[in-house]
Design a protein around this motif. Structure first.
Motif, PDB file in Angstrom:
ATOM      1  N   GLU A  49       0.809  -1.221   0.000  1.00 24.83           N
ATOM      2  CA  GLU A  49       0.000   0.000   0.000  1.00 24.83           C
ATOM      3  C   GLU A  49       0.840   1.268   0.000  1.00 24.83           C
ATOM      4  O   GLU A  49       0.314   2.359  -0.167  1.00 24.83           O
ATOM      5  N   VAL A  50       2.140   1.141   0.196  1.00 24.22           N
ATOM      6  CA  VAL A  50       3.021   2.309   0.276  1.00 24.22           C
ATOM      7  C   VAL A  50       3.722   2.514  -1.060  1.00 24.22           C
ATOM      8  O   VAL A  50       4.466   1.651  -1.517  1.00 24.22           O
ATOM      9  N   PRO A  51       3.499   3.655  -1.715  1.00 21.17           N
ATOM     10  CA  PRO A  51       4.207   3.918  -2.966  1.00 21.17           C
ATOM     11  C   PRO A  51       5.701   4.067  -2.706  1.00 21.17           C
ATOM     12  O   PRO A  51       6.114   4.569  -1.652  1.00 21.17           O
TER      13      PRO A  51
ATOM     14  N   GLU B 253      12.645   8.920  -4.379  1.00 16.35           N
ATOM     15  CA  GLU B 253      12.603   9.138  -2.930  1.00 16.35           C
ATOM     16  C   GLU B 253      13.743   8.407  -2.225  1.00 16.35           C
ATOM     17  O   GLU B 253      13.932   8.570  -1.028  1.00 16.35           O
ATOM     18  N   ILE B 254      14.492   7.612  -2.969  1.00 16.13           N
ATOM     19  CA  ILE B 254      15.674   6.929  -2.444  1.00 16.13           C
ATOM     20  C   ILE B 254      16.863   7.485  -3.213  1.00 16.13           C
ATOM     21  O   ILE B 254      16.913   7.408  -4.437  1.00 16.13           O
ATOM     22  N   GLU B 255      17.806   8.054  -2.503  1.00 18.52           N
ATOM     23  CA  GLU B 255      18.950   8.696  -3.146  1.00 18.52           C
ATOM     24  C   GLU B 255      20.244   8.090  -2.627  1.00 18.52           C
ATOM     25  O   GLU B 255      20.423   7.915  -1.424  1.00 18.52           O
ATOM     26  N   VAL B 256      21.142   7.786  -3.555  1.00 14.37           N
ATOM     27  CA  VAL B 256      22.477   7.328  -3.193  1.00 14.37           C
ATOM     28  C   VAL B 256      23.401   8.536  -3.275  1.00 14.37           C
ATOM     29  O   VAL B 256      23.496   9.189  -4.310  1.00 14.37           O
ATOM     30  N   VAL B 257      24.042   8.836  -2.164  1.00 14.52           N
ATOM     31  CA  VAL B 257      24.917  10.004  -2.062  1.00 14.52           C
ATOM     32  C   VAL B 257      26.344   9.516  -1.820  1.00 14.52           C
ATOM     33  O   VAL B 257      26.584   8.686  -0.941  1.00 14.52           O
ATOM     34  N   THR B 258      27.264  10.024  -2.614  1.00 10.38           N
ATOM     35  CA  THR B 258      28.669   9.674  -2.430  1.00 10.38           C
ATOM     36  C   THR B 258      29.276  10.588  -1.377  1.00 10.38           C
ATOM     37  O   THR B 258      29.122  11.807  -1.447  1.00 10.38           O
ATOM     38  N   THR B 259      29.934   9.986  -0.395  1.00  7.88           N
ATOM     39  CA  THR B 259      30.611  10.733   0.659  1.00  7.88           C
ATOM     40  C   THR B 259      32.074  10.296   0.698  1.00  7.88           C
ATOM     41  O   THR B 259      32.431   9.296   0.068  1.00  7.88           O
ATOM     42  N   PRO B 260      32.914  11.008   1.436  1.00  9.71           N
ATOM     43  CA  PRO B 260      34.308  10.566   1.555  1.00  9.71           C
ATOM     44  C   PRO B 260      34.439   9.170   2.178  1.00  9.71           C
ATOM     45  O   PRO B 260      35.465   8.515   2.023  1.00  9.71           O
ATOM     46  N   TYR B 261      33.381   8.718   2.854  1.00  9.80           N
ATOM     47  CA  TYR B 261      33.414   7.414   3.516  1.00  9.80           C
ATOM     48  C   TYR B 261      32.723   6.333   2.706  1.00  9.80           C
ATOM     49  O   TYR B 261      32.546   5.213   3.177  1.00  9.80           O
TER      50      TYR B 261
ATOM     51  N   GLY C 188      10.502  12.352   1.082  1.00  8.12           N
ATOM     52  CA  GLY C 188       9.063  12.241   0.897  1.00  8.12           C
ATOM     53  C   GLY C 188       8.384  11.192   1.761  1.00  8.12           C
ATOM     54  O   GLY C 188       8.763  10.958   2.908  1.00  8.12           O
ATOM     55  N   GLY C 189       7.378  10.559   1.167  1.00  7.62           N
ATOM     56  CA  GLY C 189       6.580   9.575   1.884  1.00  7.62           C
ATOM     57  C   GLY C 189       7.363   8.361   2.331  1.00  7.62           C
ATOM     58  O   GLY C 189       7.086   7.796   3.394  1.00  7.62           O
ATOM     59  N   LEU C 190       8.340   7.963   1.548  1.00  9.21           N
ATOM     60  CA  LEU C 190       9.144   6.811   1.947  1.00  9.21           C
ATOM     61  C   LEU C 190       9.980   7.135   3.181  1.00  9.21           C
ATOM     62  O   LEU C 190      10.146   6.289   4.072  1.00  9.21           O
ATOM     63  N   ALA C 191      10.484   8.356   3.279  1.00 17.17           N
ATOM     64  CA  ALA C 191      11.235   8.769   4.475  1.00 17.17           C
ATOM     65  C   ALA C 191      10.329   8.753   5.698  1.00 17.17           C
ATOM     66  O   ALA C 191      10.738   8.303   6.772  1.00 17.17           O
ATOM     67  N   ALA C 192       9.099   9.225   5.522  1.00 18.10           N
ATOM     68  CA  ALA C 192       8.144   9.215   6.637  1.00 18.10           C
ATOM     69  C   ALA C 192       7.844   7.786   7.075  1.00 18.10           C
ATOM     70  O   ALA C 192       7.789   7.490   8.275  1.00 18.10           O
TER      71      ALA C 192
END
Length: 121
Positions: A64-66, A71-79, A87-91
């Motif tokens: 039931e959850v879109p 809403e999913i992000e891959v972020v490159t960090t030094p680690y 959005g809704g997925l974060a909630a």
């Protein structure tokens, strides 16, 4: 309780989507930052697509959850790579007590894989 998800993406499938749908595909699936960072590299995009699918499997939001891929992000960090939800997925993740997400990405010439683990309280 912990969650885990894994996904494998054929790089050829991403190359096809790029050739067939171009920006429409990119804008539907990837955030602006992901598009800029990957600069059209199908291997890097495939790894991020695999991470998005693996995150959904780890979170198990239910039918039931879109789950819009942006809403999913891959972020490159030094680690190394990290996941950020929007959005809704974060909630939904906050409501489920999802914390300490970890993502691992890898690719060869033909496949990309991602594993996501999370602690769920």
């Amino acid at each position: 309780m912990n969650g885990i998800g894994i996904d494998l993406v054929a790089i050829g499938d991403v190359e096809y989507s790029l050739a067939e749908f171009g920006d429409r595909f990119l804008r539907r699936v990837f955030t602006g930052a992901e598009r800029r960072e990957c600069a059209g590299d199908a291997r890097r995009l495939a790894a991020r697509l695999a991470a998005k699918e693996a995150a959904i499997k780890a979170l198990r939001p239910g039918p039931e959850v879109p789950t819009p891929p942006r809403e999913i992000e891959v972020v490159t960090t030094p680690y190394g790579p990290e996941l950020r939800l929007h959005g809704g997925l974060a909630a939904r993740a906050r409501a489920r007590g999802w914390r300490e997400p970890r993502v691992s990405l890898s690719h060869t010439d033909c496949h990309a894989v991602a594993v996501v683990t999370v602690e769920v309280s």
